[in-house]
Motif scaffolding. Sequence first.
Motif, PDB file in Angstrom:
ATOM      1  N   ALA A   6      -4.521 110.327 -35.326  1.00  0.00           N
ATOM      2  CA  ALA A   6      -3.416 111.296 -35.079  1.00  0.00           C
ATOM      3  C   ALA A   6      -2.415 110.660 -34.361  1.00  0.00           C
ATOM      4  N   THR A   7      -1.290 111.386 -33.969  1.00  0.00           N
ATOM      5  CA  THR A   7      -0.137 110.699 -33.138  1.00  0.00           C
ATOM      6  C   THR A   7      -0.684 110.557 -31.734  1.00  0.00           C
ATOM      7  N   SER A   8      -0.226 109.562 -31.220  1.00  0.00           N
ATOM      8  CA  SER A   8      -0.981 108.967 -29.811  1.00  0.00           C
ATOM      9  C   SER A   8      -0.119 110.008 -28.738  1.00  0.00           C
ATOM     10  N   GLY A   9      -0.986 109.816 -27.719  1.00  0.00           N
ATOM     11  CA  GLY A   9      -0.625 110.769 -26.679  1.00  0.00           C
ATOM     12  C   GLY A   9      -1.084 112.049 -26.476  1.00  0.00           C
ATOM     13  N   CYS A  10      -0.650 113.050 -25.687  1.00  0.00           N
ATOM     14  CA  CYS A  10      -0.892 114.394 -25.774  1.00  0.00           C
ATOM     15  C   CYS A  10      -0.150 115.232 -24.781  1.00  0.00           C
ATOM     16  N   SER A  11       0.671 116.049 -25.278  1.00  0.00           N
ATOM     17  CA  SER A  11       1.486 116.861 -24.642  1.00  0.00           C
ATOM     18  C   SER A  11       1.583 118.271 -25.030  1.00  0.00           C
ATOM     19  N   ARG A  50       8.143 118.626 -34.183  1.00  0.00           N
ATOM     20  CA  ARG A  50       8.007 118.100 -35.537  1.00  0.00           C
ATOM     21  C   ARG A  50       6.758 118.493 -36.078  1.00  0.00           C
ATOM     22  N   THR A  51       6.486 118.628 -37.394  1.00  0.00           N
ATOM     23  CA  THR A  51       5.236 118.541 -37.828  1.00  0.00           C
ATOM     24  C   THR A  51       5.353 117.429 -38.842  1.00  0.00           C
ATOM     25  N   SER A  61      -4.267 115.899 -42.823  1.00  0.00           N
ATOM     26  CA  SER A  61      -3.973 116.691 -41.660  1.00  0.00           C
ATOM     27  C   SER A  61      -2.563 116.918 -41.573  1.00  0.00           C
ATOM     28  N   ILE A  62      -2.443 118.080 -40.605  1.00  0.00           N
ATOM     29  CA  ILE A  62      -0.928 118.394 -40.277  1.00  0.00           C
ATOM     30  C   ILE A  62      -0.907 118.140 -38.713  1.00  0.00           C
ATOM     31  N   ASP A  63      -0.012 117.189 -38.273  1.00  0.00           N
ATOM     32  CA  ASP A  63       0.227 117.228 -36.932  1.00  0.00           C
ATOM     33  C   ASP A  63       1.471 117.921 -36.399  1.00  0.00           C
ATOM     34  N   PHE A  64       1.269 118.462 -35.138  1.00  0.00           N
ATOM     35  CA  PHE A  64       2.299 119.166 -34.513  1.00  0.00           C
ATOM     36  C   PHE A  64       2.678 118.559 -33.401  1.00  0.00           C
ATOM     37  N   ILE A  65       3.900 117.685 -33.320  1.00  0.00           N
ATOM     38  CA  ILE A  65       4.524 116.781 -32.516  1.00  0.00           C
ATOM     39  C   ILE A  65       5.226 117.724 -31.523  1.00  0.00           C
ATOM     40  N   LYS A  70       4.770 113.228 -28.761  1.00  0.00           N
ATOM     41  CA  LYS A  70       3.334 112.941 -28.527  1.00  0.00           C
ATOM     42  C   LYS A  70       2.706 113.964 -29.376  1.00  0.00           C
ATOM     43  N   GLY A  71       1.247 113.725 -29.570  1.00  0.00           N
ATOM     44  CA  GLY A  71       0.496 114.797 -30.299  1.00  0.00           C
ATOM     45  C   GLY A  71       0.413 115.962 -29.462  1.00  0.00           C
TER      46      GLY A  71
END
Length: 196
Positions: A6-11, A50-51, A61-65, A70-71
């Motif tokens: 998954a996209t790095s980081g957490c926000s 963004r997704t 997977s679908i990432d919500f950024i 950041k993830g």
Amino acid sequence: MINSIATSGCSSTNYLKTMEVGDVFYMEKPLYKNQFEIFKASNSSYIQARTLYRNWAIPFSIDFISNDNKGSVQGLGEVFNLGNQLTIKECSSNNGMVTWNNVIGYITLKKFRHASEYSIYMYPEEKLAICRIQSDWTTVDVLDPKDETVKIASFKRTITPQIERWELLVLTKVYSFDYRMLFFLINFISYNVGTS
């Protein structure tokens, strides 16, 4: 698999968790690409989030950024496709360690001969919305399952030779509802109609 992480980081994207009646958002991407940009109609120059649909990940997977890249939230499908259920998880960060253990809800899909029905559940099993799609649809209504005359939101999709764009209009404020689920729903529908 390459880039299945998954996209790095957490926000936080809590700024999109609640919405007001009359809010209008757009999701837009190049046709047949895998990344939507989300912006408010009142400020189209500012990308809210963004997704990213990752069909090379296991599971799909679908990432919500977040707007700081950041993830934030992630929808997990099945091993080789999105399948009939997305499990929606939110990231948490503790001393720089990011985990994805917090399940916030699910989106399920049932297919019928000439229609599909999506249901949105907030964790653990509270059904908060349903969405039925006919084979010849242009506008999609998200309904309250307890009273289907109540529209929570409405989607409208437009396609050009280059762009897929969804307009999201909020029609009812539901206090227990996480409105980010609607962006996952749009991604799920887009995947199933073959434009992602």
